[in-house]
Design a protein around this motif. Structure first.
Motif, PDB file in Angstrom:
ATOM      1  N   ALA A  50       0.838  -1.198   0.000  1.00 62.23           N
ATOM      2  CA  ALA A  50       0.000   0.000   0.000  1.00 62.23           C
ATOM      3  C   ALA A  50       0.873   1.248   0.000  1.00 62.23           C
ATOM      4  CB  ALA A  50      -0.916  -0.007   1.218  1.00 62.23           C
ATOM      5  N   GLY A  51       0.557   2.172  -0.893  1.00 62.35           N
ATOM      6  CA  GLY A  51       1.281   3.437  -0.956  1.00 62.35           C
ATOM      7  C   GLY A  51       2.509   3.424  -1.833  1.00 62.35           C
ATOM      8  N   LEU A  52       2.925   2.259  -2.305  1.00 64.85           N
ATOM      9  CA  LEU A  52       4.107   2.165  -3.163  1.00 64.85           C
ATOM     10  C   LEU A  52       3.735   2.582  -4.582  1.00 64.85           C
ATOM     11  CD1 LEU A  52       7.040   1.279  -3.703  1.00 64.85           C
ATOM     12  CD2 LEU A  52       6.167  -1.049  -4.080  1.00 64.85           C
ATOM     13  N   ALA A  53       4.427   3.592  -5.118  1.00 65.64           N
ATOM     14  CA  ALA A  53       4.172   4.033  -6.488  1.00 65.64           C
ATOM     15  C   ALA A  53       4.573   2.917  -7.445  1.00 65.64           C
ATOM     16  CB  ALA A  53       4.967   5.301  -6.796  1.00 65.64           C
ATOM     17  N   PRO A  54       3.662   2.462  -8.303  1.00 65.03           N
ATOM     18  CA  PRO A  54       3.959   1.314  -9.160  1.00 65.03           C
ATOM     19  C   PRO A  54       4.989   1.619 -10.242  1.00 65.03           C
ATOM     20  CG  PRO A  54       1.853   2.274  -9.761  1.00 65.03           C
ATOM     21  CD  PRO A  54       2.292   2.971  -8.510  1.00 65.03           C
ATOM     22  N   ALA A  55       5.839   0.647 -10.517  1.00 60.27           N
ATOM     23  CA  ALA A  55       6.812   0.800 -11.601  1.00 60.27           C
ATOM     24  C   ALA A  55       6.109   0.782 -12.943  1.00 60.27           C
ATOM     25  CB  ALA A  55       7.844  -0.325 -11.533  1.00 60.27           C
ATOM     26  N   PHE A  56       5.015   0.022 -13.039  1.00 59.46           N
ATOM     27  CA  PHE A  56       4.244  -0.060 -14.270  1.00 59.46           C
ATOM     28  C   PHE A  56       2.861   0.538 -14.045  1.00 59.46           C
ATOM     29  CE2 PHE A  56       6.962  -3.987 -14.670  1.00 59.46           C
ATOM     30  CZ  PHE A  56       7.762  -3.489 -15.691  1.00 59.46           C
ATOM     31  N   ASN A  57       2.369   1.241 -15.058  1.00 58.18           N
ATOM     32  CA  ASN A  57       1.015   1.779 -15.006  1.00 58.18           C
ATOM     33  C   ASN A  57       0.435   1.781 -16.414  1.00 58.18           C
ATOM     34  OD1 ASN A  57       1.885   4.308 -16.335  1.00 58.18           O
ATOM     35  ND2 ASN A  57       2.906   4.718 -14.373  1.00 58.18           N
ATOM     36  N   ASP A  58      -0.790   2.290 -16.559  1.00 60.05           N
ATOM     37  CA  ASP A  58      -1.437   2.239 -17.871  1.00 60.05           C
ATOM     38  C   ASP A  58      -0.811   3.170 -18.893  1.00 60.05           C
ATOM     39  OD1 ASP A  58      -2.260   4.639 -16.800  1.00 60.05           O
ATOM     40  OD2 ASP A  58      -4.403   4.218 -16.938  1.00 60.05           O
ATOM     41  N   LYS A  59       0.136   4.011 -18.449  1.00 60.25           N
ATOM     42  CA  LYS A  59       0.824   4.914 -19.384  1.00 60.25           C
ATOM     43  C   LYS A  59       2.106   4.295 -19.937  1.00 60.25           C
ATOM     44  CE  LYS A  59      -1.880   8.560 -18.703  1.00 60.25           C
ATOM     45  NZ  LYS A  59      -2.790   8.013 -17.668  1.00 60.25           N
ATOM     46  N   ASN A  60       2.705   3.369 -19.188  1.00 61.26           N
ATOM     47  CA  ASN A  60       4.019   2.863 -19.625  1.00 61.26           C
ATOM     48  C   ASN A  60       4.094   1.354 -19.840  1.00 61.26           C
ATOM     49  OD1 ASN A  60       4.282   1.691 -17.064  1.00 61.26           O
ATOM     50  ND2 ASN A  60       5.655   3.252 -16.284  1.00 61.26           N
ATOM     51  N   LEU A  61       2.999   0.639 -19.601  1.00 66.40           N
ATOM     52  CA  LEU A  61       3.040  -0.808 -19.811  1.00 66.40           C
ATOM     53  C   LEU A  61       2.215  -1.195 -21.029  1.00 66.40           C
ATOM     54  CD1 LEU A  61       4.179  -3.447 -18.566  1.00 66.40           C
ATOM     55  CD2 LEU A  61       1.913  -3.802 -17.568  1.00 66.40           C
ATOM     56  N   ASN A  62       2.845  -1.899 -21.938  1.00 67.30           N
ATOM     57  CA  ASN A  62       2.151  -2.455 -23.096  1.00 67.30           C
ATOM     58  C   ASN A  62       2.813  -3.782 -23.458  1.00 67.30           C
ATOM     59  OD1 ASN A  62       4.506  -1.823 -24.652  1.00 67.30           O
ATOM     60  ND2 ASN A  62       3.713   0.244 -25.015  1.00 67.30           N
ATOM     61  N   GLU A  63       2.338  -4.405 -24.517  1.00 66.67           N
ATOM     62  CA  GLU A  63       2.849  -5.719 -24.888  1.00 66.67           C
ATOM     63  C   GLU A  63       4.337  -5.681 -25.243  1.00 66.67           C
ATOM     64  OE1 GLU A  63      -0.082  -4.480 -25.681  1.00 66.67           O
ATOM     65  OE2 GLU A  63      -1.336  -5.922 -24.623  1.00 66.67           O
ATOM     66  N   THR A  64       4.787  -4.576 -25.853  1.00 63.96           N
ATOM     67  CA  THR A  64       6.203  -4.446 -26.214  1.00 63.96           C
ATOM     68  C   THR A  64       7.079  -4.398 -24.969  1.00 63.96           C
ATOM     69  OG1 THR A  64       5.689  -3.293 -28.276  1.00 63.96           O
ATOM     70  CG2 THR A  64       7.904  -3.003 -27.384  1.00 63.96           C
ATOM     71  N   VAL A  65       6.657  -3.605 -23.993  1.00 59.62           N
ATOM     72  CA  VAL A  65       7.425  -3.492 -22.749  1.00 59.62           C
ATOM     73  C   VAL A  65       7.493  -4.835 -22.034  1.00 59.62           C
ATOM     74  CG1 VAL A  65       7.480  -2.437 -20.452  1.00 59.62           C
ATOM     75  CG2 VAL A  65       6.960  -1.032 -22.447  1.00 59.62           C
ATOM     76  N   ILE A  66       6.367  -5.528 -21.981  1.00 63.14           N
ATOM     77  CA  ILE A  66       6.341  -6.839 -21.324  1.00 63.14           C
ATOM     78  C   ILE A  66       7.324  -7.785 -22.001  1.00 63.14           C
ATOM     79  CG2 ILE A  66       4.942  -8.889 -20.888  1.00 63.14           C
ATOM     80  CD1 ILE A  66       2.538  -7.010 -20.510  1.00 63.14           C
ATOM     81  N   ALA A  67       7.303  -7.822 -23.326  1.00 65.06           N
ATOM     82  CA  ALA A  67       8.222  -8.692 -24.066  1.00 65.06           C
ATOM     83  C   ALA A  67       9.669  -8.296 -23.820  1.00 65.06           C
ATOM     84  CB  ALA A  67       7.908  -8.647 -25.552  1.00 65.06           C
ATOM     85  N   ASN A  68       9.929  -6.993 -23.730  1.00 66.64           N
ATOM     86  CA  ASN A  68      11.294  -6.504 -23.542  1.00 66.64           C
ATOM     87  C   ASN A  68      11.838  -6.753 -22.136  1.00 66.64           C
ATOM     88  OD1 ASN A  68      11.516  -5.615 -26.152  1.00 66.64           O
ATOM     89  ND2 ASN A  68      11.145  -3.454 -25.691  1.00 66.64           N
ATOM     90  N   CYS A  69      10.983  -7.161 -21.209  1.00 66.00           N
ATOM     91  CA  CYS A  69      11.443  -7.448 -19.851  1.00 66.00           C
ATOM     92  C   CYS A  69      12.002  -8.866 -19.717  1.00 66.00           C
ATOM     93  CB  CYS A  69      10.312  -7.218 -18.846  1.00 66.00           C
ATOM     94  SG  CYS A  69       9.980  -5.459 -18.558  1.00 66.00           S
ATOM     95  N   SER A  70      11.944  -9.646 -20.795  1.00 63.63           N
ATOM     96  CA  SER A  70      12.606 -10.966 -20.852  1.00 63.63           C
ATOM     97  C   SER A  70      12.262 -11.857 -19.670  1.00 63.63           C
ATOM     98  CB  SER A  70      14.127 -10.790 -20.923  1.00 63.63           C
ATOM     99  OG  SER A  70      14.501  -9.956 -21.988  1.00 63.63           O
ATOM    100  N   VAL A  71      10.961 -11.977 -19.388  1.00 65.00           N
ATOM    101  CA  VAL A  71      10.516 -12.823 -18.287  1.00 65.00           C
ATOM    102  C   VAL A  71      10.362 -14.250 -18.803  1.00 65.00           C
ATOM    103  CG1 VAL A  71       8.775 -13.165 -16.500  1.00 65.00           C
ATOM    104  CG2 VAL A  71       9.308 -10.849 -17.299  1.00 65.00           C
ATOM    105  N   ARG A  72      11.224 -15.115 -18.332  1.00 64.44           N
ATOM    106  CA  ARG A  72      11.267 -16.489 -18.832  1.00 64.44           C
ATOM    107  C   ARG A  72      11.933 -17.356 -17.772  1.00 64.44           C
ATOM    108  NH1 ARG A  72      14.522 -15.411 -22.251  1.00 64.44           N
ATOM    109  NH2 ARG A  72      16.444 -16.470 -21.610  1.00 64.44           N
ATOM    110  N   PHE A  73      11.217 -18.331 -17.258  1.00 66.20           N
ATOM    111  CA  PHE A  73      11.761 -19.152 -16.180  1.00 66.20           C
ATOM    112  C   PHE A  73      12.635 -20.274 -16.730  1.00 66.20           C
ATOM    113  CE2 PHE A  73      11.627 -22.617 -13.036  1.00 66.20           C
ATOM    114  CZ  PHE A  73      12.080 -21.921 -11.921  1.00 66.20           C
ATOM    115  N   VAL A  74      13.836 -20.396 -16.160  1.00 66.89           N
ATOM    116  CA  VAL A  74      14.742 -21.492 -16.505  1.00 66.89           C
ATOM    117  C   VAL A  74      15.135 -22.163 -15.193  1.00 66.89           C
ATOM    118  CG1 VAL A  74      16.908 -22.158 -17.592  1.00 66.89           C
ATOM    119  CG2 VAL A  74      15.623 -20.201 -18.490  1.00 66.89           C
ATOM    120  N   PRO A  75      14.790 -23.441 -15.004  1.00 67.02           N
ATOM    121  CA  PRO A  75      15.095 -24.107 -13.730  1.00 67.02           C
ATOM    122  C   PRO A  75      16.594 -24.236 -13.480  1.00 67.02           C
ATOM    123  CG  PRO A  75      14.357 -25.692 -15.369  1.00 67.02           C
ATOM    124  CD  PRO A  75      14.126 -24.338 -15.967  1.00 67.02           C
TER     125      PRO A  75
END
Length: 344
Positions: free
Chosen positions: A285-310
């Motif tokens: 609560a109260g933490l300013a989000p790193a992502f919001n509706d102004k800066n998050l889109n499909e391109t940004v998500i892809a560019n964050c390279s979220v991929r689990f490798v055991p």
């Protein structure tokens, strides 16, 4: 009578085993184990979204997105708050590398840093990085993992570099000149004066969009992930679990691994709005989000390279990466024991 005593003892032992990993009891059903899961806001938090969305009647996972500055507090102390935690690999190596209290389940993110430039400057790849000699590169988080990774990549490619304190400092014509740009991309502007800037998403996409109609717009000019490791990027953030859980409730750990393993596919199909909704529901609560509706889109998500490798597949890569960072700054990481890796 002996049978009844044995059953009672088994029940007590089962409860005790769960208590090793659980910090609290389920409010409705004490038989359901409760585990806490923490991640710092930003790209690492994207690793949680499939888990948050999935839910499971057999376990009560409590998700928490916190400020990056307090993530290490969740895995340290006499009674660490996090049963599972996503944190930068350098912190994990320094705080948890013995494998005694926590073990690494796998890598979660693989880099979200990109080069920006203006004018006629060319795009930089691993094959053309020598063209940076004589140029000035403003680097966000120069002394942290992204900056150290960039320096390690330049060394691997046989490209010399030096750090400079400001733009007025004497610059080398035969080396890459690296300038600290702070811990965020606030100072990254076309007018600042560097030839290139290395900064993270979502700032990269926002700055390209924000300068598009100006006289000197930013344009994408390369990926740190590609320069360092090609398609695989580099091991940026990892998922760890308490060793006690792995010993006493391995099924819970395997369930969490399955959530993270399915996360890349979930993100590929989820809308930015849904991702924001999921993260907003678990953020401090109260933490300013790193992502919001102004800066998050499909391109940004892809560019964050979220991929689990055991860990079974990335142990050697992580060890190599830690050694490379240590060669740049010996105090930035620690070598880890074999026991640090959860091998199933």
């Amino acid at each position: 009578m002996k049978k009844q005593i044995a059953i009672a003892l088994a029940a007590i032992m089962g409860t005790a085993l769960f208590a090793v990993g659980c910090g609290e009891e389920h409010e409705d059903d004490p038989k359901i184990p409760v585990y806490t899961v923490y991640a710092p806001d930003g790209a690492p938090a994207l690793g949680l979204v499939n888990a948050i969305a999935s839910g499971d009647s057999a376990y009560d996972f409590k998700y928490n997105v916190v400020a990056s500055g307090v993530i290490q507090a969740q895995v340290t102390g006499a009674t660490p708050a996090a049963d599972f935690c996503v944190l930068p690999v350098n912190l994990a190596s320094k705080l948890l590398g013995t494998g005694e209290t926590y073990k690494m389940l796998g890598t979660v993110t693989h880099g979200n840093f990109f080069l920006l430039t203006t004018g006629d400057n060319e795009t930089v790849t691993a094959q053309t990085a020598s063209s940076l000699a004589g140029k000035t590169v403003g680097v966000v988080q120069l002394t942290n993992v992204p900056g150290l990774t960039f320096q390690a990549a330049l060394s691997d490619l046989g490209i010399e570099y030096q750090t400079i304190s400001n733009l007025e400092a004497e610059k080398a014509t035969d080396k890459v000149n690296l300038l600290q740009m702070g811990t965020d991309a606030t100072n990254v502007t076309p007018a600042y004066g560097c030839d290139y800037y290395l900064c993270p998403e979502p700032a990269v996409t926002a700055k390209i969009k924000g300068t598009a109609s100006t006289a000197k717009p930013f344009k994408p000019a390369g990926s740190l992930q590609e320069i360092y490791g090609g398609e695989n990027g580099f091991p940026q953030a990892v998922l760890v679990a308490k060793s006690s859980i792995l010993q006493n409730d391995k099924a819970a750990a395997e369930k969490m691994i399955s959530y993270f393993a399915g996360n890349a596919q979930y993100l590929a199909n989820a809308s930015a709005a849904k991702v924001l909704e999921l993260l907003d529901g678990v953020r401090t609560a109260g933490l300013a989000p790193a992502f919001n509706d102004k800066n998050l889109n499909e391109t940004v998500i892809a560019n964050c390279s979220v991929r689990f490798v055991p860990s079974t597949e990335c142990k050697a890569e992580v060890n190599t990466f830690l050694a490379k960072l240590a060669s740049v700054n010996a105090d930035s990481v620690s070598a880890v024991a074999d026991a640090f890796y959860y091998m199933g």
